[in-house]
Write an enzyme that holds these catalytic residues in place. Structure first.
Site, PDB file in Angstrom:
ATOM      1  N   TYR A 142     -11.401  -2.318  -4.041  1.00 53.24           N
ATOM      2  CA  TYR A 142     -12.548  -3.019  -4.628  1.00 53.24           C
ATOM      3  C   TYR A 142     -12.711  -2.712  -6.119  1.00 53.24           C
ATOM      4  O   TYR A 142     -13.505  -3.348  -6.802  1.00 53.24           O
ATOM      5  CB  TYR A 142     -13.847  -2.645  -3.894  1.00 53.24           C
ATOM      6  CG  TYR A 142     -13.905  -3.138  -2.457  1.00 53.24           C
ATOM      7  CD1 TYR A 142     -13.155  -4.230  -2.041  1.00 53.24           C
ATOM      8  CD2 TYR A 142     -14.712  -2.517  -1.523  1.00 53.24           C
ATOM      9  CE1 TYR A 142     -13.192  -4.679  -0.734  1.00 53.24           C
ATOM     10  CE2 TYR A 142     -14.764  -2.959  -0.199  1.00 53.24           C
ATOM     11  CZ  TYR A 142     -13.997  -4.040   0.182  1.00 53.24           C
ATOM     12  OH  TYR A 142     -14.046  -4.477   1.481  1.00 53.24           O
ATOM     13  N   LYS A 192      -2.806   2.962   6.297  1.00 51.36           N
ATOM     14  CA  LYS A 192      -1.639   2.218   6.788  1.00 51.36           C
ATOM     15  C   LYS A 192      -0.411   2.760   6.062  1.00 51.36           C
ATOM     16  O   LYS A 192       0.196   2.067   5.233  1.00 51.36           O
ATOM     17  CB  LYS A 192      -1.833   0.720   6.581  1.00 51.36           C
ATOM     18  CG  LYS A 192      -2.968   0.192   7.426  1.00 51.36           C
ATOM     19  CD  LYS A 192      -2.700  -0.871   8.432  1.00 51.36           C
ATOM     20  CE  LYS A 192      -1.490  -1.688   8.349  1.00 51.36           C
ATOM     21  NZ  LYS A 192      -1.104  -2.173   9.720  1.00 51.36           N
ATOM     22  N   ASP A 225      -5.203  -0.151  11.820  1.00 53.50           N
ATOM     23  CA  ASP A 225      -5.287  -1.254  12.793  1.00 53.50           C
ATOM     24  C   ASP A 225      -5.339  -0.700  14.220  1.00 53.50           C
ATOM     25  O   ASP A 225      -6.130  -1.165  15.053  1.00 53.50           O
ATOM     26  CB  ASP A 225      -4.136  -2.262  12.614  1.00 53.50           C
ATOM     27  CG  ASP A 225      -2.765  -1.605  12.515  1.00 53.50           C
ATOM     28  OD1 ASP A 225      -2.700  -0.369  12.316  1.00 53.50           O
ATOM     29  OD2 ASP A 225      -1.757  -2.320  12.639  1.00 53.50           O
ATOM     30  N   ASP A 249     -14.984  -0.138   5.195  1.00 55.58           N
ATOM     31  CA  ASP A 249     -15.942  -1.239   5.208  1.00 55.58           C
ATOM     32  C   ASP A 249     -15.901  -1.925   6.579  1.00 55.58           C
ATOM     33  O   ASP A 249     -16.927  -2.163   7.227  1.00 55.58           O
ATOM     34  CB  ASP A 249     -15.544  -2.217   4.093  1.00 55.58           C
ATOM     35  CG  ASP A 249     -16.648  -3.180   3.728  1.00 55.58           C
ATOM     36  OD1 ASP A 249     -17.745  -3.073   4.310  1.00 55.58           O
ATOM     37  OD2 ASP A 249     -16.414  -4.045   2.866  1.00 55.58           O
ATOM     38  N   ASP A 253     -18.545  -1.098  10.105  1.00 56.20           N
ATOM     39  CA  ASP A 253     -19.336  -2.191  10.691  1.00 56.20           C
ATOM     40  C   ASP A 253     -18.999  -2.371  12.166  1.00 56.20           C
ATOM     41  O   ASP A 253     -19.878  -2.605  12.993  1.00 56.20           O
ATOM     42  CB  ASP A 253     -19.089  -3.506   9.938  1.00 56.20           C
ATOM     43  CG  ASP A 253     -20.044  -3.676   8.768  1.00 56.20           C
ATOM     44  OD1 ASP A 253     -20.714  -2.685   8.414  1.00 56.20           O
ATOM     45  OD2 ASP A 253     -20.115  -4.791   8.217  1.00 56.20           O
TER      46      ASP A 253
END
Ligand code: NAD
Length: 367
Positions: A142, A192, A225, A249, A253
């Site tokens: 970001y 990852k 993942d 992020d 959630d």
């Protein structure tokens, strides 16, 4: 010795309503446990714009840098949607996070047994769940450069850059290990590393910090993942999860929603330790200003009250008192009290924001 200091920024919409209930909890601790705070209150968001033409004045920013902890309600609302980007209410919150350099975002996912049926997963999968996601908040994709939409030949290309320095990874890893020591002593680091070089560095640095400083904590690594799958399959296998800004992020959630309503979710954002050893800290509910229910006494104050409990634990070293708050919340839920957002069963009448706050305060003396 002076009392610990707390800056309260109720903000907009339901922010002031839920913060009024936190004030009752703070008063209870002063009256019954001899724990007084020097509390000051100020404006942030739309109300600060209305009063001063800016969502956060320099004076409020300076105050936030000085106090032991900041507690924020929520900002924003339709009234401010057409404002210029530079003075939108959310800019006040972003300025606080940026200038206080709050790099570790703590998002607990805790499922109270009384609300286990409220989750989209089976009650036995989420009942008693208590995990903590630590998301790196001030770097990563970001913020990395280069970024933008550029022309390449005869088409456009959109670019964002995942960039992490060793020190950025090491400091958030330390936050996770410190937290684990106050919990079940387990950290799972997610990236990852199979497809991203920044993930390889992430894994290396977390491993190094662990070996050098926290060998007593159990450390595991998982691809993000696979982590998402495991979070929905059997979330109780985790204690603390540490991950980067982007994966954090998404995963925070996902984990949060395992537990039901937005009105239940607290958060903390922590930075480097100050001279007194306490971390720079901002505590806030995950929810926004909920303009659709503002001013109607319908807001659930539990997320904001649990955010104060996080402040007790992480800024003021009062873990036992934080547990008292959590147990009081658990008790009122077990007693069947529900604000409107927690209603699932027919025939149960909702309690108001104030009634829920009063019940929690009463329960503080009983748990
Ligand atoms: P929201 O979180 O305010 O509301 C989403 C839904 O959840 C609404 O139906 C609302 O009524 C409900 N809800 C939220 N908190 C609740 C509570 N404590 N009790 C009961 N119900 C609750 O998100 P939104 O509607 O997308 O955004 C509204 C405003 O809040 C926007 O201006 C947005 O920019 C702002 N916002 C601020 C923050 C923040 O201050 N940290 C976070 C998210 C959104």
């Amino acid at each position: 010795m002076s009392n610990p200091s707390l800056l309260i920024l109720p903000g907009d919409g339901i922010g002031p309503e839920v913060m009024a209930e936190v004030r009752k909890v703070i008063d209870w601790f002063a009256e019954n446990r001899g724990m007084a705070f020097d509390v000051s209150e100020d404006l942030v968001g739309g109300c600060a714009y209305d009063a001063h033409g800016t969502p956060l004045t320099d004076e409020t920013m300076a105050k936030a840098q000085e106090v032991d902890a900041v507690l924020l309600g929520a900002v924003g609302g339709p009234k401010y949607d057409s404002l210029d980007f530079s003075v939108k209410p959310e800019r006040g919150l972003l300025r606080l996070r940026k200038e206080m350099d709050l790099y570790a975002n703590l998002r607990p996912a805790q499922c109270f047994d009384a609300l286990a049926d409220f989750s989209s997963l089976k009650a036995d999968v989420v009942g008693g769940l208590d995990i903590m996601i630590v998301r790196e908040l001030t770097s990563g994709v970001y913020f990395g450069e280069p970024r933008g939409v550029f022309k390449e030949g005869n088409e456009r290309v959109g670019i964002n850059t995942q960039r992490y320095t060793e020190s950025e990874i090491a400091r958030v890893a330390r936050s996770a290990f410190e937290l684990a020591r106050k919990r079940d002593n387990k950290v799972c680091s997610m990236e990852k590393a199979n497809v991203m070089e920044s993930g390889v560095l992430w894994r290396d640095v977390v491993t190094e910090v662990h070996a050098a400083e926290y060998p007593d904590v159990e450390l595991s690594h998982m691809y993000a993942d696979a982590g998402a799958m495991q979070l929905t399959r059997w979330p109780k296998q985790f204690d603390v999860i540490v991950t980067d800004n982007l994966f954090g992020d998404l995963l925070s959630d996902l984990a949060a929603m395992l537990t039901g309503s937005l009105g239940m979710l607290p958060s903390a954002s922590l930075g480097a330790p100050m001279a007194n050893g306490r971390p720079k800290a901002l505590y806030e509910p995950v929810h926004g200003s909920a303009p659709d229910i503002a001013g109607q006494g319908k807001a659930n104050p539990i997320a904001c009250i649990l955010s104060f409990a996080m402040a007790l634990r992480y800024s003021f070293d009062k873990g036992d008192e934080a547990t008292r708050v959590e147990k009081a919340v658990e008790k009122v839920l077990a007693d069947g009290l529900r604000t409107a957002d927690l209603l699932g069963q027919e025939g149960v009448a909702p309690v108001s924001t104030g009634e829920m706050g009063d019940a929690i305060v009463k329960a503080l003396g009983e748990v």
